[in-house]
Motif scaffolding. Sequence first.
Motif, PDB file in Angstrom:
ATOM      1  N   VAL A   1     -39.416 -83.954  47.601  1.00 23.86           N
ATOM      2  CA  VAL A   1     -39.874 -84.705  46.476  1.00 23.86           C
ATOM      3  C   VAL A   1     -39.396 -86.114  46.512  1.00 23.86           C
ATOM      4  O   VAL A   1     -38.297 -86.141  46.649  1.00 23.86           O
ATOM      5  N   PRO A   2     -40.463 -87.192  46.059  1.00 33.89           N
ATOM      6  CA  PRO A   2     -39.815 -88.565  46.121  1.00 33.89           C
ATOM      7  C   PRO A   2     -38.864 -88.480  44.959  1.00 33.89           C
ATOM      8  O   PRO A   2     -38.761 -88.137  44.091  1.00 33.89           O
ATOM      9  N   LYS A   3     -37.647 -89.541  45.609  1.00 32.60           N
ATOM     10  CA  LYS A   3     -36.726 -89.944  44.662  1.00 32.60           C
ATOM     11  C   LYS A   3     -36.148 -91.378  44.907  1.00 32.60           C
ATOM     12  O   LYS A   3     -36.109 -91.856  46.092  1.00 32.60           O
ATOM     13  N   GLU A   4     -36.028 -92.008  43.782  1.00 32.32           N
ATOM     14  CA  GLU A   4     -35.697 -93.478  43.757  1.00 32.32           C
ATOM     15  C   GLU A   4     -34.023 -93.534  44.513  1.00 32.32           C
ATOM     16  O   GLU A   4     -33.286 -92.613  44.407  1.00 32.32           O
ATOM     17  N   GLY A   5     -33.822 -94.482  45.437  1.00 30.21           N
ATOM     18  CA  GLY A   5     -32.486 -94.462  46.029  1.00 30.21           C
ATOM     19  C   GLY A   5     -32.757 -96.027  46.810  1.00 30.21           C
ATOM     20  O   GLY A   5     -33.455 -96.481  46.980  1.00 30.21           O
ATOM     21  N   ASP A   6     -31.383 -95.949  47.640  1.00 29.36           N
ATOM     22  CA  ASP A   6     -31.227 -97.179  48.586  1.00 29.36           C
ATOM     23  C   ASP A   6     -31.769 -96.657  50.011  1.00 29.36           C
ATOM     24  O   ASP A   6     -31.346 -95.864  50.659  1.00 29.36           O
ATOM     25  N   ALA A   7     -32.775 -97.282  50.216  1.00 29.99           N
ATOM     26  CA  ALA A   7     -33.429 -96.967  51.617  1.00 29.99           C
ATOM     27  C   ALA A   7     -32.910 -98.024  52.709  1.00 29.99           C
ATOM     28  O   ALA A   7     -33.920 -98.213  53.714  1.00 29.99           O
ATOM     29  N   SER A   8     -32.091 -98.840  52.582  1.00 33.76           N
ATOM     30  CA  SER A   8     -31.625 -99.814  53.263  1.00 33.76           C
ATOM     31  C   SER A   8     -31.307 -99.052  54.880  1.00 33.76           C
ATOM     32  O   SER A   8     -31.655 -99.865  55.785  1.00 33.76           O
ATOM     33  N   VAL A   9     -30.751 -97.931  54.889  1.00 32.22           N
ATOM     34  CA  VAL A   9     -30.544 -97.477  56.076  1.00 32.22           C
ATOM     35  C   VAL A   9     -31.801 -97.086  56.942  1.00 32.22           C
ATOM     36  O   VAL A   9     -32.020 -97.597  58.057  1.00 32.22           O
ATOM     37  N   PHE A  10     -32.768 -96.918  56.351  1.00 35.75           N
ATOM     38  CA  PHE A  10     -34.129 -96.547  56.857  1.00 35.75           C
ATOM     39  C   PHE A  10     -34.694 -98.002  57.199  1.00 35.75           C
ATOM     40  O   PHE A  10     -35.283 -97.917  58.489  1.00 35.75           O
ATOM     41  N   LYS A  11     -34.764 -98.731  56.226  1.00 34.20           N
ATOM     42  CA  LYS A  11     -35.288-100.182  56.886  1.00 34.20           C
ATOM     43  C   LYS A  11     -34.616-100.897  57.943  1.00 34.20           C
ATOM     44  O   LYS A  11     -35.160-101.193  58.837  1.00 34.20           O
ATOM     45  N   SER A  12     -33.126-100.604  57.966  1.00 33.76           N
ATOM     46  CA  SER A  12     -32.352-101.135  59.289  1.00 33.76           C
ATOM     47  C   SER A  12     -32.964-100.445  60.398  1.00 33.76           C
ATOM     48  O   SER A  12     -33.106-101.037  61.596  1.00 33.76           O
ATOM     49  N   TYR A  13     -33.275 -98.948  60.377  1.00 36.78           N
ATOM     50  CA  TYR A  13     -33.672 -98.446  61.690  1.00 36.78           C
ATOM     51  C   TYR A  13     -35.292 -98.892  62.172  1.00 36.78           C
ATOM     52  O   TYR A  13     -35.253 -99.176  63.297  1.00 36.78           O
ATOM     53  N   ILE A  14     -35.876 -99.240  61.257  1.00 35.89           N
ATOM     54  CA  ILE A  14     -37.355 -99.671  61.786  1.00 35.89           C
ATOM     55  C   ILE A  14     -37.085-101.125  62.292  1.00 35.89           C
ATOM     56  O   ILE A  14     -37.592-101.660  63.169  1.00 35.89           O
ATOM     57  N   ARG A  15     -36.276-102.143  61.305  1.00 37.53           N
ATOM     58  CA  ARG A  15     -36.355-103.511  61.706  1.00 37.53           C
ATOM     59  C   ARG A  15     -35.432-103.707  62.915  1.00 37.53           C
ATOM     60  O   ARG A  15     -35.776-104.145  64.144  1.00 37.53           O
ATOM     61  N   ASP A  16     -34.223-103.112  63.021  1.00 38.00           N
ATOM     62  CA  ASP A  16     -33.283-103.552  63.804  1.00 38.00           C
ATOM     63  C   ASP A  16     -33.145-102.544  65.110  1.00 38.00           C
ATOM     64  O   ASP A  16     -32.984-103.093  66.360  1.00 38.00           O
ATOM     65  N   VAL A  17     -33.544-101.245  65.240  1.00 35.00           N
ATOM     66  CA  VAL A  17     -33.490-100.291  66.210  1.00 35.00           C
ATOM     67  C   VAL A  17     -34.753-100.246  66.738  1.00 35.00           C
ATOM     68  O   VAL A  17     -35.099-100.602  67.798  1.00 35.00           O
ATOM     69  N   LEU A  18     -35.794-100.159  66.091  1.00 39.49           N
ATOM     70  CA  LEU A  18     -37.147 -99.625  66.579  1.00 39.49           C
ATOM     71  C   LEU A  18     -38.003-100.843  66.936  1.00 39.49           C
ATOM     72  O   LEU A  18     -38.612-101.209  67.989  1.00 39.49           O
ATOM     73  N   CYS A  19     -37.822-102.287  66.104  1.00 42.66           N
ATOM     74  CA  CYS A  19     -38.479-103.384  66.381  1.00 42.66           C
ATOM     75  C   CYS A  19     -37.428-104.362  66.809  1.00 42.66           C
ATOM     76  O   CYS A  19     -37.959-105.577  67.149  1.00 42.66           O
ATOM     77  N   SER A  20     -36.254-104.173  67.307  1.00 43.82           N
ATOM     78  CA  SER A  20     -35.430-104.991  67.955  1.00 43.82           C
ATOM     79  C   SER A  20     -35.274-106.438  67.118  1.00 43.82           C
ATOM     80  O   SER A  20     -35.294-107.466  67.599  1.00 43.82           O
ATOM     81  N   GLY A  21     -35.344-106.352  65.956  1.00 44.21           N
ATOM     82  CA  GLY A  21     -35.299-107.638  64.764  1.00 44.21           C
ATOM     83  C   GLY A  21     -36.238-108.169  64.526  1.00 44.21           C
ATOM     84  O   GLY A  21     -36.454-109.239  64.053  1.00 44.21           O
ATOM     85  N   ASP A  22     -37.778-107.822  65.174  1.00 45.79           N
ATOM     86  CA  ASP A  22     -38.980-108.728  65.078  1.00 45.79           C
ATOM     87  C   ASP A  22     -39.266-108.207  63.355  1.00 45.79           C
ATOM     88  O   ASP A  22     -39.997-107.025  63.325  1.00 45.79           O
ATOM     89  N   THR A  23     -39.349-109.163  62.726  1.00 47.25           N
ATOM     90  CA  THR A  23     -39.716-108.808  61.354  1.00 47.25           C
ATOM     91  C   THR A  23     -40.969-108.621  61.033  1.00 47.25           C
ATOM     92  O   THR A  23     -41.673-107.631  60.489  1.00 47.25           O
ATOM     93  N   GLY A  24     -41.898-109.259  61.807  1.00 47.26           N
ATOM     94  CA  GLY A  24     -43.436-109.092  61.857  1.00 47.26           C
ATOM     95  C   GLY A  24     -43.627-107.734  62.150  1.00 47.26           C
ATOM     96  O   GLY A  24     -44.569-107.019  61.698  1.00 47.26           O
TER      97      GLY A  24
END
Length: 792
Positions: free
Chosen positions: A406-429
């Motif tokens: 069930v969706p729940k509000e919260g801090d998703a910064s860890v997930f965003k860091s995984y997508i941006r910094d790990v998966l995409c190597s810092g490429d924000t676009g």
Amino acid sequence: MDNNQKEIVAALLRLWDGYEKRHIELNLTGAEKDENGKVKPKVMTVGGPLTPELAWEHVSGKRSIGVAPVKADSTCSWGVLDIDWPDMPEDDVMLVGERIKTRAAAFRSKSRGLHVYIFVDEPIPARQMHDYLVTLRKRLPKACFDKKALREVEVFPKATQTVVTPDNEPTAVNLPVCGQRRELAWVIGSEGMRTALDDVDVLGMFNHLDQHCRLNASMVGQIAEQQPVLDASEIGYKVPDNPAGRNDLLMRIAMSMQARGWPDTEMDAEIRKLNGDATFHHLFADGPLPESEVANLLKSAKRKEKGTPTPLHYRQVEKFNRRWSKITINGTVEYIDKEAAEFTTFAKQMLFDETSDQVVRVGKSLMPLAQLWLRDPDHARFKGVVCEPVDYDGPAYNVWRGFAVVPKEGDASVFKSYIRDVLCSGDTGLAQWVMMWLADAVQRPTEPSPPSAIALRGRQGGGKSFLQERVLTPIFGERYVQKVQESERLFSRFNRSIFGATFIAAEESIFHGSAATAAKLKSFISSPSWTYEEKFKATVQAKNVHRLIATTNETQAVHIDFDDRRWTVIEVGQPFDMTTMDGQEAAYAFWEPYHAFMRSDDGPSIVLHYLLDYPVDRQALTFGYGTEAKARDKVASDPVMAVLHEIAERGVCPHDPKASGIISNKTLADFVHKAGGRKLSPEEIANKLLDLVPHAEKSRKAMFCERVHTSTDMYGDATATPMMETRQRGYYLGTLDEFRAAVSRITLRAYGEDDERLPDDFDPAEFDMAQAGGWRAWEAAQKEDPNGDPPF
């Protein structure tokens, strides 16, 4: 009453704690017996509960008392099987104890039949007690149901009295031990009749029953739910989930009764009993329907053809329906397992084999439950299969069951860091594009997918599989994130199990080697519909909701064309040396916050909420995102592209001694074949060249090195002389800048940055084209002397 009498009364009230609002009193004085020997006392219903004073009068024999097992809250802690068999032989009584195999107490009734009492350790719903007693009744000897001798077995509480209302009060049962007279009382256990109680005083008997004869309430409830009810007088009916109102509710129930073969009189009584019962349905909080409306809806229901009662109660049918259903797909009847991790159907015999352990007794025979279920008018059935939102209410089977969390509000910064910094190597676009692609899948899981896919390439331990295993699977569930390890599963006749899967996780580079597979993938990624097949089963044509994620450790992720617009190829970095202990420890420390977040109870719910709210530009998702990794795959996928890339990087055309920027068809074909394009004809190679370098022009000035002649002079020095065929057909590639720009558009490489600078004292008049590097040096020479000779 003295203390002993009070203890006796207290023990009786604990055991037979029943209906609080009324009881019955039986007058046995002068009571007559019928032709079967059954005593017919005068019975009077008296308001009020069974008090201690009344209980003592019963035990002392001053009056005979009866009480209903169902309390005002529709629960009970005891029930009874009333075996109406006058002068029942003791051998048959002992057989009853052997057959029912449960803790109970048995007392002779007034007509010397048998009352078998069941006690539980805490109150349970009256419906559960009734169903448990029906289960026990099925174990009784057949002689207890001899119709010629007018024998029968009643169950208290009755089926129609499990819900107590002011207009539907439960029936009372005469209590045992009246006047301390009892003819043979037993305690029944799993081994049959274990203990005779005739020589025990009343208080000792009551305490023994209270301490040793009570059953576990949860166990009784489980058995009641599991056992099929084969009571011919209790057919059951379907209660609609979403009635439009009171009239619609009762009308649909009456239609169910008619289809299941309810007798008219019982149908009338049951509908009228339900009418106005707010404990049955909240719609009746507004009161009952007028009698005229009830009569009209009953009349309408009875106009339909009456069905034939089946051996299965509706509750048992409904339980079987929770897992199994018949489904008709394009005229083919199959049977679906709704609990399976994938969309799985069975043939009829496979259904019978899968449910072979579920049988019911019908007369002397045991019959497969599935066989009886198929004959029942209420067995679940679907027409077709779809993937639609959870509120779909059509005739087809909907494979989409919603998210696993069930969706729940919260801090998703860890997930965003995984997508941006790990998966995409810092490429924000790139990270934004990937986030939109995932968000679109979350926001529209049952809609056709965008015509784009993701390929993740990198060394082991870089975090490629984390996306589908640790992020998507906890959110969607395994049914909707399916892994495949061979392309045949997507494109063969055995792909129906992936129907409805939101994500297809293709592992370990199954798409990089075959141009034929690449062509199929184009259609799979971009087609709004797809065909699903399975051997010996119906073909399904439905919308394509799949999002494809390919992962690989290979240097090439996918086979793609130079003009591909479907794939987003991502190079996932691996900053740790996994061959060393220090590197492994650093990797574990780095990944621990990500794993801890997704393992937590709230992590997947927080990610789901974040993606549901993420803004999506669906127009941007119609094209893959351009990356250097994708450009590398383009070069690796196309031998022609690989040759052109090499020419652009070196700045020299092969077999072009004049550095004119012209390449012959023979030369191009020779190099393409060596690069892996042996199956390409010269015409195909030429056409592809024009696709890749649109400004290229045909030329008859090309040269081809047929062979290299080697000679040795008198000093032993070897000289290699190319034997050139002149006036060959070929193509003029334009200036070096034009050519490099055309190739760079596809490979995303910046060619010419590493070219050597010419010396300051460069003299074009002394320029030796062959020694200076051909095409690239001519370009530099022209920059120094714009008035010199043409570049080629």
